[in-house]
Design a protein around this motif. Structure first.
Motif, PDB file in Angstrom:
ATOM      1  N   TYR A 176      -2.734   7.818   4.194  1.00  0.00           N
ATOM      2  CA  TYR A 176      -3.999   7.702   2.964  1.00  0.00           C
ATOM      3  C   TYR A 176      -4.796   9.050   3.189  1.00  0.00           C
ATOM      4  O   TYR A 176      -5.430   9.757   2.396  1.00  0.00           O
ATOM      5  N   ALA A 228      -5.399   2.043  -4.632  1.00  0.00           N
ATOM      6  CA  ALA A 228      -4.095   1.903  -4.237  1.00  0.00           C
ATOM      7  C   ALA A 228      -4.746   1.299  -2.796  1.00  0.00           C
ATOM      8  O   ALA A 228      -3.815   0.433  -2.322  1.00  0.00           O
ATOM      9  N   LEU A 229      -5.447   1.965  -2.149  1.00  0.00           N
ATOM     10  CA  LEU A 229      -5.984   1.313  -0.756  1.00  0.00           C
ATOM     11  C   LEU A 229      -6.353  -0.200  -0.821  1.00  0.00           C
ATOM     12  O   LEU A 229      -6.038  -0.628   0.241  1.00  0.00           O
ATOM     13  N   ARG A 250       0.912  -1.082   0.027  1.00  0.00           N
ATOM     14  CA  ARG A 250       0.053  -0.006   0.119  1.00  0.00           C
ATOM     15  C   ARG A 250       0.652   1.295  -0.013  1.00  0.00           C
ATOM     16  O   ARG A 250       0.615   2.219  -0.802  1.00  0.00           O
ATOM     17  N   ALA A 259      -3.125  11.713   1.942  1.00  0.00           N
ATOM     18  CA  ALA A 259      -3.223  11.987   0.627  1.00  0.00           C
ATOM     19  C   ALA A 259      -4.698  12.322   0.031  1.00  0.00           C
ATOM     20  O   ALA A 259      -4.595  13.041  -0.757  1.00  0.00           O
ATOM     21  N   LEU A 270       1.043   4.050  -2.852  1.00  0.00           N
ATOM     22  CA  LEU A 270       0.681   5.455  -2.764  1.00  0.00           C
ATOM     23  C   LEU A 270       1.820   6.383  -2.978  1.00  0.00           C
ATOM     24  O   LEU A 270       1.680   7.468  -3.384  1.00  0.00           O
ATOM     25  N   ILE A 285      -5.882   6.861  -5.311  1.00  0.00           N
ATOM     26  CA  ILE A 285      -5.685   6.642  -4.197  1.00  0.00           C
ATOM     27  C   ILE A 285      -6.749   5.491  -3.618  1.00  0.00           C
ATOM     28  O   ILE A 285      -6.403   4.595  -2.807  1.00  0.00           O
TER      29      ILE A 285
END
Lengths: 226, 226
Positions: free
Chosen positions: A156, A107-108, A85, A159, A89, A104
């Motif tokens: 995250y 990618a999580l 992860r 982000a 990111l 995003i």
DNA sequence: GTCTATAGTTCGATAGAC
DNA sequence: GTCTATCGAACTATAGAC
């Protein structure tokens, strides 16, 4: 040196290669599916030993207690998933990356999905553990969430604010929590979507679900960023 | 006739008034908080008896087994909550009601919230059970979800399609599942939002959370209804 | 490192007095 | 209906042979 290795696993939370077939790894593999299906208290050392094809005593030789075994199992795979992860990111922030909300969110979830699919023994077992761990008020699981998942969560959240400057920090945290909540319905594999839709929805198909989840979450996030 | 009463409770799933203070009800109240905090397997009959202030044997007199006790507890409160949900939803379809997506989503969550808040012993205990029950792959909980929660889910899915005709049935089911997933982060009361936000977010405050959740979900639903 | 055998504990459920 | 006392089963963990 069994127990020492188990403790290192739990202490570092690094991406230990998930390789087969030592008995040590067989026990961890078996743990995932048994803990996932029965929960911590419902799982028994006997069942894990049987599934792993080893004597029950060997588990205690390697891991000493059920608690240590559980954390070692979480550490091994969450280390692997969260490293992936972080890598995805970070890539989005690089010059050659494309930092969008959609990317995003993808990618999580993708590392968890792929970890689930690539599992030889029981697809999605660890995802189910992740789900109940991250959303439990139980003290043990609260501790593990804090230790293994909060750090990556903060990356995250940052982000999200980077791509949606309208998000306050408060709303960004809520948005992240809600996103995780949505992701659970994908990872838990309860069969409920199929039951409620007479077979139209299949929560066993991760790629199809991602196609629904990403737009849902992105729209929700943007609604909180006005 | 204790056991018969327990079985009727489980069989009908109707809104039995949640009144105190027979020992019968004290046991059900204690069950909620103990099961919520420890899960089905983690909970013990001894702990429930102690919390209820009765002898352990009395639980078996009234409910015979742990399984029956668990279902009776789910039946009592889910009957109450789901009756309220159905009532609120039906009201939106009446001439004097206002059928909007926002109102549907609010009707979905408010009864659970209020049931949690109004609990004398342990606010949110049942909400936590509901959460893990609805999202578990465990056979027992799968059975209970099907029995007590799937019927009301179908009503809400139909309502979503009614206000957002662009929703296919498939997407409506996904949207409902995602909404439930988001709601979990509100009901589980893990304290994680507060931890991740240095106290900015409070998952103990249901009304504040509803203000974030409703816009998030409505935007997500509309994203699937194009 | 791996096994068998078992110690020690805890749990769900029952029996029987009141 | 409620309690005390206890049974029998299942579990975690340990001991010790190999």
């Amino acid at each position: 040196m069994g127990l020492r290795r188990a403790k290192e696993l739990a202490a570092t939370a690094k991406a230990v290669p998930i390789a087969r077939e030592s008995r040590f790894d067989a026990i961890l593999d078996a743990s995932e599916s048994v803990f996932a299906n029965s929960g911590y208290d419902g799982a028994t050392m006997r069942e894990i030993a049987e599934r792993a094809g080893v004597a029950q005593g060997l588990i205690h030789y390697h891991f000493k207690t059920k608690d240590v075994l559980f954390e070692a199992m979480v550490a091994r795979r969450s280390g692997h998933i969260n490293d992936k992860r972080a890598e995805l990111l970070d890539g989005l922030f690089q010059p050659q990356g494309t930092l969008t909300l959609e990317n995003i969110v993808e990618a999580l979830f993708r590392p968890t999905i792929e970890a689930g699919i690539s599992q030889a023994n029981d697809g999605g077992a660890f995802a189910r553990i992740l789900v109940t761990t991250a959303n439990s008020s139980d003290d043990r699981q609260k501790f593990l969430t804090k230790k293994y998942y909060d750090p990556i969560a903060q990356k995250y959240i940052a982000a999200l604010i980077a791509v949606e400057p309208g998000l306050t920090r408060e709303n960004a945290v809520w948005a992240y929590m809600f996103a995780i909540g949505v992701g659970m319905t994908m990872m838990a594999k309860t069969g409920r979507p199929g039951r409620l839709s007479d077979g139209l929805c299949d929560d066993g198909n991760a790629d199809e679900m991602l196609l629904k989840i990403v737009p849902f979450i992105c729209a929700g996030v943007r609604a909180l960023a006005n």
